[in-house]
Design a protein around this motif. Structure first.
Motif, mmCIF file in Angstrom:
data_model
loop_
_atom_site.group_PDB
_atom_site.id
_atom_site.type_symbol
_atom_site.label_atom_id
_atom_site.label_comp_id
_atom_site.label_asym_id
_atom_site.label_seq_id
_atom_site.Cartn_x
_atom_site.Cartn_y
_atom_site.Cartn_z
ATOM 1 N N LEU A 38 0.842 -1.189 0.000
ATOM 2 C CA LEU A 38 0.000 0.000 0.000
ATOM 3 C C LEU A 38 0.881 1.244 0.000
ATOM 4 C CD1 LEU A 38 -2.622 -1.029 2.720
ATOM 5 C CD2 LEU A 38 -2.848 -1.197 0.233
ATOM 6 N N PRO A 39 0.578 2.234 -0.851
ATOM 7 C CA PRO A 39 1.384 3.447 -0.877
ATOM 8 C C PRO A 39 0.949 4.438 0.199
ATOM 9 C CG PRO A 39 -0.288 3.564 -2.572
ATOM 10 C CD PRO A 39 -0.450 2.221 -1.906
ATOM 11 N N VAL A 40 1.890 5.182 0.711
ATOM 12 C CA VAL A 40 1.627 6.302 1.619
ATOM 13 C C VAL A 40 2.518 7.462 1.174
ATOM 14 C CG1 VAL A 40 0.953 4.903 3.604
ATOM 15 C CG2 VAL A 40 3.357 5.476 3.270
ATOM 16 N N LEU A 41 2.282 8.624 1.743
ATOM 17 C CA LEU A 41 3.084 9.801 1.417
ATOM 18 C C LEU A 41 3.880 10.234 2.635
ATOM 19 C CD1 LEU A 41 0.468 11.898 -0.594
ATOM 20 C CD2 LEU A 41 2.223 10.352 -1.495
ATOM 21 N N VAL A 42 5.165 10.502 2.426
ATOM 22 C CA VAL A 42 6.046 10.947 3.505
ATOM 23 C C VAL A 42 6.696 12.258 3.062
ATOM 24 C CG1 VAL A 42 8.061 10.424 4.903
ATOM 25 C CG2 VAL A 42 6.481 8.587 4.262
ATOM 26 N N GLU A 43 6.609 13.272 3.916
ATOM 27 C CA GLU A 43 7.098 14.594 3.542
ATOM 28 C C GLU A 43 8.606 14.705 3.687
ATOM 29 O OE1 GLU A 43 6.239 19.357 4.347
ATOM 30 O OE2 GLU A 43 5.367 17.860 5.695
ATOM 31 N N ASP A 44 9.212 15.349 2.695
ATOM 32 C CA ASP A 44 10.614 15.765 2.779
ATOM 33 C C ASP A 44 10.596 17.194 3.301
ATOM 34 O OD1 ASP A 44 13.183 16.675 2.451
ATOM 35 O OD2 ASP A 44 13.449 15.852 0.435
ATOM 36 N N LYS A 45 10.728 17.334 4.612
ATOM 37 C CA LYS A 45 10.574 18.647 5.244
ATOM 38 C C LYS A 45 11.690 19.613 4.859
ATOM 39 C CE LYS A 45 7.901 16.886 9.172
ATOM 40 N NZ LYS A 45 6.631 17.472 8.670
ATOM 41 N N ASP A 46 12.838 19.077 4.423
ATOM 42 C CA ASP A 46 13.930 19.955 4.014
ATOM 43 C C ASP A 46 13.586 20.745 2.750
ATOM 44 O OD1 ASP A 46 15.472 19.132 6.148
ATOM 45 O OD2 ASP A 46 16.493 17.555 5.015
ATOM 46 N N ARG A 47 12.641 20.268 1.984
ATOM 47 C CA ARG A 47 12.264 20.947 0.745
ATOM 48 C C ARG A 47 11.001 21.793 0.907
ATOM 49 N NH1 ARG A 47 14.983 19.096 -3.783
ATOM 50 N NH2 ARG A 47 16.239 17.228 -3.450
ATOM 51 N N ALA A 48 10.431 21.823 2.095
ATOM 52 C CA ALA A 48 9.197 22.582 2.301
ATOM 53 C C ALA A 48 9.454 24.081 2.192
ATOM 54 C CB ALA A 48 8.606 22.238 3.664
ATOM 55 N N LEU A 49 8.604 24.762 1.448
ATOM 56 C CA LEU A 49 8.630 26.222 1.333
ATOM 57 C C LEU A 49 7.362 26.745 1.992
ATOM 58 C CD1 LEU A 49 9.645 26.449 -2.438
ATOM 59 C CD2 LEU A 49 11.175 26.446 -0.453
ATOM 60 N N THR A 50 7.481 27.239 3.220
ATOM 61 C CA THR A 50 6.284 27.578 3.998
ATOM 62 C C THR A 50 6.350 28.983 4.594
ATOM 63 O OG1 THR A 50 7.266 26.532 5.971
ATOM 64 C CG2 THR A 50 5.859 25.165 4.573
ATOM 65 N N GLU A 51 7.198 29.829 4.048
ATOM 66 C CA GLU A 51 7.352 31.171 4.622
ATOM 67 C C GLU A 51 6.124 32.050 4.406
ATOM 68 O OE1 GLU A 51 10.907 32.983 3.254
ATOM 69 O OE2 GLU A 51 12.237 31.491 4.164
ATOM 70 N N ALA A 52 5.232 31.667 3.505
ATOM 71 C CA ALA A 52 4.038 32.475 3.257
ATOM 72 C C ALA A 52 3.048 32.401 4.402
ATOM 73 C CB ALA A 52 3.369 32.030 1.957
ATOM 74 N N HIS A 435 5.244 35.255 -3.869
ATOM 75 C CA HIS A 435 5.608 34.864 -2.506
ATOM 76 C C HIS A 435 4.454 34.280 -1.691
ATOM 77 C CE1 HIS A 435 9.460 36.729 -3.209
ATOM 78 N NE2 HIS A 435 8.892 37.898 -3.494
ATOM 79 N N ASP A 436 3.226 34.604 -2.064
ATOM 80 C CA ASP A 436 2.088 34.197 -1.245
ATOM 81 C C ASP A 436 1.660 32.767 -1.568
ATOM 82 O OD1 ASP A 436 0.103 34.422 0.664
ATOM 83 O OD2 ASP A 436 -1.348 35.316 -0.721
ATOM 84 N N ASN A 437 2.617 31.848 -1.541
ATOM 85 C CA ASN A 437 2.353 30.435 -1.832
ATOM 86 C C ASN A 437 3.274 29.556 -1.005
ATOM 87 O OD1 ASN A 437 0.477 30.308 -4.420
ATOM 88 N ND2 ASN A 437 1.960 31.953 -4.786
ATOM 89 N N ASN A 438 2.751 28.452 -0.504
ATOM 90 C CA ASN A 438 3.546 27.421 0.160
ATOM 91 C C ASN A 438 3.652 26.210 -0.759
ATOM 92 O OD1 ASN A 438 3.853 28.860 2.623
ATOM 93 N ND2 ASN A 438 1.829 28.186 3.291
ATOM 94 N N LEU A 439 4.772 25.515 -0.688
ATOM 95 C CA LEU A 439 4.972 24.293 -1.469
ATOM 96 C C LEU A 439 5.557 23.218 -0.569
ATOM 97 C CD1 LEU A 439 5.023 22.709 -4.120
ATOM 98 C CD2 LEU A 439 7.244 23.750 -4.637
ATOM 99 N N ARG A 440 4.932 22.038 -0.574
ATOM 100 C CA ARG A 440 5.386 20.910 0.245
ATOM 101 C C ARG A 440 5.717 19.726 -0.661
ATOM 102 N NH1 ARG A 440 4.162 21.852 5.660
ATOM 103 N NH2 ARG A 440 2.900 23.732 5.982
ATOM 104 N N TYR A 441 6.790 19.039 -0.319
ATOM 105 C CA TYR A 441 7.358 17.987 -1.164
ATOM 106 C C TYR A 441 7.185 16.634 -0.473
ATOM 107 C CZ TYR A 441 10.886 16.024 -4.431
ATOM 108 O OH TYR A 441 11.553 15.308 -5.394
#
Length: 609
Positions: A38-52, A435-441
């Motif tokens: 079964l697939p799941v999703l795991v975040e790569d927090k080092d690539r998260a862009l969340t300053e917005a 700039h008003d956008n977050n991106l999570r990997y």
């Protein structure tokens, strides 16, 4: 088969002739893997862009095979996607399409069957992700356009159905081309299907005030207007008998469409229904004018600006022809080269193309959710962020792509990272970021499909990132109600607007309920509880039933996956001719030190963090 069985089968086939597309289904390695895992999703927090910040749109990039990614979205986003745009491999035979780690070329006698098998598996899940008003746009060219149309028309196999076909956009992608010998090919197509045509509403294209000549007449509230004739000659299938009727003129005479006094001129009808014309007369939108040849009927089309100078939106329907002056392939290449400094991706779609397509359906939907599971260079996310920048929308986008040749990390992610943060073109020009956008990997990970207790606990532990995506809630707190959280027992998320609690250990539910009893929530607290069964220990939450909304995990995930995954492989064990499906409930074991640590969990920590 025996001769009788073969004869019976042939007779059945002759009696059951149907119209549609037939191909030989070809096994796919990734689908076979999903029979066991079964697939799941795991975040790569080092690539998260969340300053917005938490109020900005949270866009999602998933690295992994898109069949695996779509499976996870079947849990997090079933029925929640407003628009899907995809640019799948065109299957040209020039090694643009990989099936089971091998390029498919013109010499492959199963080239079309492989492509149809590949597309059908993904489109079936895509349909389940769309909302009732959702729409999918699929880019394609002459190599598979005919097969794709027949495939999508087939509702019996779980796809959209002919009745939900909207149109095929014709895109003049280039003014000239090196494809074709006798006739040069300069166009591609974008097929458009809805989830439910009756529920689907398209937006019009905004028009400028200078587009129409307005009269000098004014009305105190509505401003200037132009007059449009209310009757037209309708050729082909556009004539409607229900719009063919007589209207009484100011002098008592009767006028039919086309100016007739006793009947309409052949092929003519009014553009509005009788009831709408009555509404227009009552509200001052219809006027009659007498000319040399008798009476004429007009409706008023008002200016884009009222007498107070306030802008009033007016729109006209989009057309299904997109010409090179609107957008072309050269723009796509120049766009990605300007962002990344060189051409790292072949034939990227220009963001203007995707923006135009999206504008037909989500221009008036500022919080729409968009999905692209053939993300390529990431054009779709770029287009969504551009639309948000134009009207201050909060639309979100989900991208899925594998990382073949580093495309996800070095192209899809890097492109949109620079679009968010700002970048300098090769010519030295700086482009301000959106700039008003977050991106999570995220990356796909896997859990054994057998329902052993160990697999179930691992699935719940690894599903936390998926729950954050599902609830669009990412801000984790280190304590809850003054009590420190523990990642092996419970985790708590709170962004000030909504809250989520994940409980990994059943034996601590009663103590956690005690914490909830002392807390107040504006909206029900979402509680996800590990449980080997479908029941989220409901009886233990009776004292806080008005404060919580409970869900049992992993049952909720299993149920969502069951609707889209291939059937699992049976692993049978047994002796002497008797066998059972293997489903051993293995208890989780903790060390003495770990149990001591967990035993002191519920000591108060003196305030929220």
């Amino acid at each position: 088969m025996t001769d009788d069985e073969r004869s019976a089968l042939l007779g059945l086939l002759r009696e059951s002739k149907t119209y549609g597309l037939v191909w030989e289904d070809k096994p796919e390695d990734v689908e076979e893997r999903l029979r066991d895992e079964l697939p799941v999703l795991v975040e790569d927090k080092d690539r998260a862009l969340t300053e917005a910040g938490p109020d900005a749109p949270n866009h999602i990039l998933i690295e992994g095979d898109n069949l695996e990614a779509l499976t996870t979205l079947a849990y997090t986003h079933a029925g929640k996607i407003d628009v899907i745009y995809i640019d799948p491999p065109y299957n040209t035979g020039n090694k643009d399409f990989i099936y089971n780690d091998s390029y498919v070329d013109n010499e492959d006698s199963y080239r079309h069957s492989k492509w149809l098998s590949f597309m059908s598996r993904r489109l079936k899940i895509a349909k389940k992700l769309l909302s009732d008003r959702g729409v999918i746009f699929i880019s394609i060219d002459d190599n598979e356009a005919h097969n794709l149309k027949l495939l999508c028309d087939d509702k019996e196999i779980g796809l959209f159905g002919e009745q939900n076909f909207i149109t095929a956009f014709i895109w003049q992608s280039t003014p000239g081309s090196n494809t074709g010998t006798d006739i040069i090919t300069t166009t591609e197509y974008i097929l458009v299907y809805s989830k439910n045509r009756k529920e689907c509403v398209f937006d019009g294209m905004l028009v400028d005030e200078d587009s129409f000549p307005y009269s000098d007449e004014h009305e105190s509230e509505r401003g200037k207007y132009a007059l449009d004739k209310m009757d037209r000659r309708r050729v082909g299938g556009h004539y409607s008998p229900s719009l063919d009727f007589g209207l009484e003129m100011p002098d008592g005479s009767v006028r039919y469409p086309g100016g007739g006094a006793t009947q309409s001129t052949e092929g003519w009808n009014y553009l509005w229904s009788r009831s709408k014309i009555e509404w227009g007369l009552k509200n001052g939108f219809i006027i009659f004018k007498k000319g040399k040849n008798g009476w004429n009927v007009y409706n008023k089309r008002y200016s884009l600006v009222d007498n107070s100078g306030n802008k009033v939106e007016r729109s006209i329907p989009f057309r299904n022809l997109i010409t090179t002056d609107i957008c072309n392939t050269a723009q796509g290449t120049a766009e990605i080269t300007g962002i990344l400094g060189n051409r790292l991706f072949d034939f990227p779609k220009p963001s203007k193309l995707v923006m135009r397509l999206l504008s037909t359906i989500i221009r008036t939907k500022p919080s729409a959710c968009v999905l692209d599971f053939f993300a390529g260079s990431g054009t779709t996310l770029h287009a969504v962020m551009q639309l948000n920048a134009e009207d201050e929308g909060k639309r979100t986008c989900i991208l899925c792509t594998n990382n073949e040749n580093g495309i996800c990390e070095n192209v899809t992610y890097e492109r949109n990272k620079r679009v968010i943060e700002g970048y300098t073109k090769p010519n030295g020009e700086f482009v301000e970021g959106l700039h008003d956008n977050n991106l999570r990997y995220y990356r796909t990970d896997f859990v054994g499909r057998g329902r052993t207790l160990r697999n179930m606990q691992r699935l719940v532990n690894l599903s936390t990132d998926m729950l954050c995506i599902k609830e669009n809630l990412y801000l984790e707190k280190k304590s809850m109600g003054g009590v420190k959280t523990h990642p092996q027992i419970f985790r708590y998320f709170d962004d000030g607007k909504k809250q989520m609690l994940i409980i990994y250990r059943e034996e601590y539910i009663e103590e956690i309920v005690g914490i909830i009893e002392k807390m107040d929530f504006k909206n029900p607290l979402k509680v996800y509880v590990f449980s080997p069964s479908e029941d989220p220990a409901s009886e233990l939450f009776e004292t806080v039933a008005d404060k919580v909304e409970t869900t049992a995990l992993p049952a909720a995930i299993y149920n969502a996956y069951k609707r889209v995954l291939p059937k699992p492989k049976d692993k049978l064990v047994g002796t002497h001719g008797s066998c059972v499906r293997e489903s051993v409930m293995e208890p989780k074991e903790y060390s003495i030190e770990e149990n001591k640590e967990l035993g002191g969990l519920f000591a108060a920590e003196g305030g929220e963090e």
